[in-house]
Motif scaffolding. Structure first.
Motif, PDB file in Angstrom:
ATOM      1  N   UNK A  19       0.706  -1.294  -0.190  1.00  8.93           N
ATOM      2  CA  UNK A  19      -0.040   0.147  -0.037  1.00  8.93           C
ATOM      3  C   UNK A  19       0.881   1.154  -0.053  1.00  8.93           C
ATOM      4  N   UNK A  20       2.197   1.044   0.139  1.00  8.55           N
ATOM      5  CA  UNK A  20       2.886   2.281   0.344  1.00  8.55           C
ATOM      6  C   UNK A  20       3.236   3.140  -1.065  1.00  8.55           C
ATOM      7  N   UNK A  21       2.930   2.407  -2.023  1.00 10.46           N
ATOM      8  CA  UNK A  21       3.187   2.764  -3.564  1.00 10.46           C
ATOM      9  C   UNK A  21       1.958   2.422  -4.283  1.00 10.46           C
ATOM     10  N   UNK A  22       0.980   3.108  -4.601  1.00 13.07           N
ATOM     11  CA  UNK A  22      -0.259   2.730  -5.229  1.00 13.07           C
ATOM     12  C   UNK A  22       0.033   2.621  -6.676  1.00 13.07           C
ATOM     13  N   UNK A  23       0.779   3.627  -7.258  1.00 11.32           N
ATOM     14  CA  UNK A  23       1.243   3.625  -8.626  1.00 11.32           C
ATOM     15  C   UNK A  23       1.583   2.177  -9.173  1.00 11.32           C
ATOM     16  N   UNK A  24       2.833   1.573  -8.181  1.00 13.13           N
ATOM     17  CA  UNK A  24       3.439   0.714  -8.445  1.00 13.13           C
ATOM     18  C   UNK A  24       2.414  -0.604  -8.488  1.00 13.13           C
ATOM     19  N   UNK A  25       1.616  -0.551  -7.598  1.00 13.68           N
ATOM     20  CA  UNK A  25       0.774  -1.517  -7.206  1.00 13.68           C
ATOM     21  C   UNK A  25      -0.263  -1.806  -8.452  1.00 13.68           C
ATOM     22  N   UNK A  26      -0.654  -0.447  -8.738  1.00 13.61           N
ATOM     23  CA  UNK A  26      -1.864  -0.485 -10.244  1.00 13.61           C
ATOM     24  C   UNK A  26      -0.935  -1.080 -11.298  1.00 13.61           C
ATOM     25  N   UNK A  27      -0.125  -0.845 -11.512  1.00 14.55           N
ATOM     26  CA  UNK A  27       0.902  -0.876 -12.920  1.00 14.55           C
ATOM     27  C   UNK A  27       1.033  -2.741 -12.634  1.00 14.55           C
ATOM     28  N   UNK A  28       1.585  -2.987 -11.559  1.00 15.52           N
ATOM     29  CA  UNK A  28       1.802  -4.454 -11.292  1.00 15.52           C
ATOM     30  C   UNK A  28       0.762  -5.300 -11.386  1.00 15.52           C
ATOM     31  N   UNK A  29      -0.744  -4.896 -11.029  1.00 13.14           N
ATOM     32  CA  UNK A  29      -1.885  -5.709 -11.064  1.00 13.14           C
ATOM     33  C   UNK A  29      -2.181  -6.008 -12.608  1.00 13.14           C
ATOM     34  N   UNK A  30      -1.937  -5.183 -13.199  1.00 12.36           N
ATOM     35  CA  UNK A  30      -2.475  -5.230 -14.573  1.00 12.36           C
ATOM     36  C   UNK A  30      -1.577  -6.256 -15.427  1.00 12.36           C
ATOM     37  N   UNK A  31      -0.216  -5.987 -14.870  1.00  9.45           N
ATOM     38  CA  UNK A  31       0.797  -7.104 -15.843  1.00  9.45           C
ATOM     39  C   UNK A  31       0.781  -8.409 -15.158  1.00  9.45           C
ATOM     40  N   UNK A  32       0.336  -8.418 -13.872  1.00  8.41           N
ATOM     41  CA  UNK A  32       0.342  -9.823 -13.105  1.00  8.41           C
ATOM     42  C   UNK A  32      -0.839 -10.482 -13.789  1.00  8.41           C
ATOM     43  N   UNK A  33      -2.038  -9.972 -13.663  1.00  3.12           N
ATOM     44  CA  UNK A  33      -3.069 -10.479 -14.333  1.00  3.12           C
ATOM     45  C   UNK A  33      -2.937 -11.070 -15.665  1.00  3.12           C
ATOM     46  N   UNK A  34      -2.425  -9.997 -16.439  1.00  6.69           N
ATOM     47  CA  UNK A  34      -2.066 -10.596 -17.768  1.00  6.69           C
ATOM     48  C   UNK A  34      -1.372 -11.752 -17.929  1.00  6.69           C
ATOM     49  N   UNK A  35      -0.092 -11.885 -17.253  1.00  5.54           N
ATOM     50  CA  UNK A  35       0.827 -13.028 -17.347  1.00  5.54           C
ATOM     51  C   UNK A  35       0.134 -14.332 -16.610  1.00  5.54           C
ATOM     52  N   UNK A  36      -0.839 -14.111 -15.381  1.00  8.39           N
ATOM     53  CA  UNK A  36      -1.548 -15.189 -15.149  1.00  8.39           C
ATOM     54  C   UNK A  36      -2.385 -15.692 -15.995  1.00  8.39           C
TER      55      UNK A  36
END
Length: 597
Positions: free
Chosen positions: A329-346
């Motif tokens: 939660x300390x970096x919402x921008x990183x987390x938002x980008x990560x979730x998109x990439x992570x979900x696509x790779x999954x």
């Protein structure tokens, strides 16, 4: 498993009696060489040393530690074995003696080991004793599993055989153990993996600070905190870190995984080939995961921990997805980008690994069964009911073996009264003790049903094996059965006169699986559906980057009293359909029938 949790053993016993310093290189003036034989040349160092703060998960200072960074791996922290021991177990150290060229003898407070820095070998005839930190929990305790709920106290540990020679070949994985003639130096993450224990004593380094958990499980209630994770959340990582982190991960999961018997990679020879080769041999899904894990792109790397978690899924314990164990939660921008990439790779992984979907669906089905059972219970007995009685049969249920045991800790320290149901309505032990007292004091009650059919588990003690050494273990604990705050002969006088039956289902996992395994060995009636397995205890392991992941550990693979792995689950004596689980009179009659045979 996020904190110190239920001792299923307790339930069994209660129920059935049972400033950076940089050394610069020397330079020579070729045009005007000067020889000064009386002045020694500065020693050329191939590393820099820096001091870093040591903190706990609440960011409280715990001291300082010196770390080394070698020129060929400038991003990878090294630590001397002596300094590491001192931050893990304050007040102790490891004595290091050079016995021959590249050979060192190591002596810790509890054990010994040898290191060969030429071949990068660590050898010990009791590596668990060498890394033992359980004396911080209870003086004299060996390196065994222990949740430390204060109503129990460790008494003894029997191992067969007592000692086993273990050689850990770090060189095989390109992991370099280094020396300076006085001490030996391990990569920080490598030695941290060796020390991490089932009580969750751990250490990790995020590039800015070292975090330790001196109180073990108590310190990690909510996983890795945001203050520690935020500095790691960068879009890229260095090539030397990416390379080392992958090799260290391969070593750890190959050697320290618990091999419960149900994961996809186990079927590809994980134990025999090692993680790297098993991934290569798995096909497109394994090769994709391998490439992601080695990536210098942080988003891709984290996505690789997700897909690796699929290949190592044992439906509850192992989860290498580093986002699960950390507060992002300390970096919402990183987390938002990560979730998109992570979900696509999954999603991409799912397309090339269809064999994972049945595992996932089975996992989802277990959770759906728990929801169904909870709904059926609420309809039949009422919402939020923990104790119920019909005729001569009493019923008790609690949904997890996890609890806030602060009340018990205060009680056993003499700092507060014994916990009651009014004060701690969600504490499994309070619920169970309250129900047993009500039933035992009711002259009508002849049968007692303990319902763990929708129980999601916890951690465990007693009979297990070490998968790395092959040793069979049996732990013995003293239990304050009368809960008077003392361990004495009066505890043996506590006896229950009721017939005991236990409701189980496929959602009964981990402790919810081991409790019926133990009870079955002691002749206690089981009813419902086959339990869901989960035979390994869990470790939180540090990654070289500073993240954490969770996996079934080699240290503790739980067995029944015959020494058999219970991963497959426990069959009930009386199978039941869901609509029969809360027919209290019917279950009471089945229990009576069981004990009249």
């Amino acid at each position: 498993m996020k904190k110190r949790q239920l001792q299923w053993m307790l339930a069994a016993i209660i129920v059935c009696g049972l400033a950076p310093v940089t050394m610069a290189s020397c330079t020579t003036d070729i045009d005007n060489p000067v020889v000064t034989p009386d002045v020694p040349k500065p020693e050329v160092k191939d590393y820099v040393e820096r001091m870093y703060p040591v903190v706990d998960p609440q960011n409280s200072p715990q001291g300082m530690v010196m770390l080394r960074f070698y020129n060929d791996m400038p991003s990878v922290a090294y630590v001397s074995i002596s300094n590491f021991q001192s931050i893990m177990y304050p007040g102790t150290t490891v004595q290091v003696v050079k016995t021959a060229e590249h050979q060192y003898a190591l002596t810790s407070p509890c054990g010994t080991a040898k290191v060969d820095t030429a071949n990068d070998l660590f050898e010990s005839n009791d590596y668990e004793a060498f890394t033992n930190m359980m004396g911080m929990v209870q003086p004299g305790m060996p390196n065994t599993i222990y949740d430390a709920l204060p109503i129990i106290r460790w008494k003894s540990l029997d191992a067969s055989p007592k000692q086993v020679d273990v050689t850990l070949d770090y060189g095989k994985y390109g992991i370099d153990i280094r020396e300076d003639g006085e001490n030996v130096y391990f990569p920080f993450a490598t030695i941290a993996d060796l020390y991490t224990d089932s009580y969750m004593h751990m250490a990790d380094f995020n590039g800015e600070a070292v975090m330790v958990a001196p109180d073990g499980a108590y310190s990690l209630d909510n996983g890795y905190p945001s203050f520690f994770i935020t500095p790691i959340l960068k879009e890229t990582r260095t090539a030397d870190m990416a390379d080392f982190a992958y090799r260290n991960l391969c070593f750890t999961l190959t050697n320290f995984f618990g091999y419960p018997g149900r994961t996809l990679l186990e079927n590809k020879g994980l134990k025999e080939k090692g993680l790297d080769q098993a991934l290569q041999d798995y096909g497109k899904a394994g090769q994709m995961t391998r490439e992601l894990l080695q990536s210098t792109n942080m988003y891709d790397f984290i996505s690789g921990t997700v897909t690796l978690g699929c290949l190592l899924c044992d439906e509850g314990h192992t989860n290498t997805d580093v986002t699960v164990m950390s507060d992002f939660s300390g970096n919402s921008t990183f987390l938002s980008t990560l979730n998109g990439i992570k979900n696509a790779k999954r999603g991409e992984f799912g397309d090339i690994c269809p064999e994972y979907e049945p595992i996932y669906e089975h996992w989802v089905g277990r959770n759906a069964l728990a929801d169904h059972l909870n709904e059926a219970r609420a309809k039949a007995l009422g919402e939020g009911v923990n104790y119920y009685k019909v005729g001569n049969t009493a019923y008790c249920q609690f949904g997890t073996f996890l609890c806030d045991d602060s009340g018990w800790r205060k009680y056993y320290k003499g700092e507060g009264p014994k916990p009651t149901i009014d004060q701690y309505p969600n504490d499994w032990l309070v619920i169970l003790v309250d129900a047993l007292e009500k039933a035992q004091n009711d002259p009508e009650v002849k049968n007692f049903i303990l319902d763990i059919s929708a129980n999601r588990g916890g951690s465990s003690d007693i009979v297990h094996e070490n998968v790395l050494t092959g040793q069979k273990m049996k732990s013995t604990f003293e239990v304050d059965r009368n809960l008077d705050g003392k361990f004495d002969e009066k505890d043996k006088d506590v006896k229950l006169t009721m017939n005991i039956g236990v409701l189980i289902s496929t959602h009964s996992f981990s402790c919810g699986n081991l409790l019926p395994a133990l009870l079955k060995d002691y002749g206690i009636c089981l009813l419902g559906k086959k339990s869901g397995g989960g035979s390994c205890a869990v470790l939180y392991s540090p990654s070289a980057d500073g993240f954490a992941y969770r996996y079934s550990t080699h240290r503790i693979r739980l067995n029944n009293l015959k020494g058999e792995n219970i991963e497959e689950g426990i069959e009930p004596d009386y199978p039941l359909e869901v609509d029969e689980f809360f027919d209290i009179p019917k279950i009471g009659k089945l229990i009576e029938d069981f004990y009249s045979r």
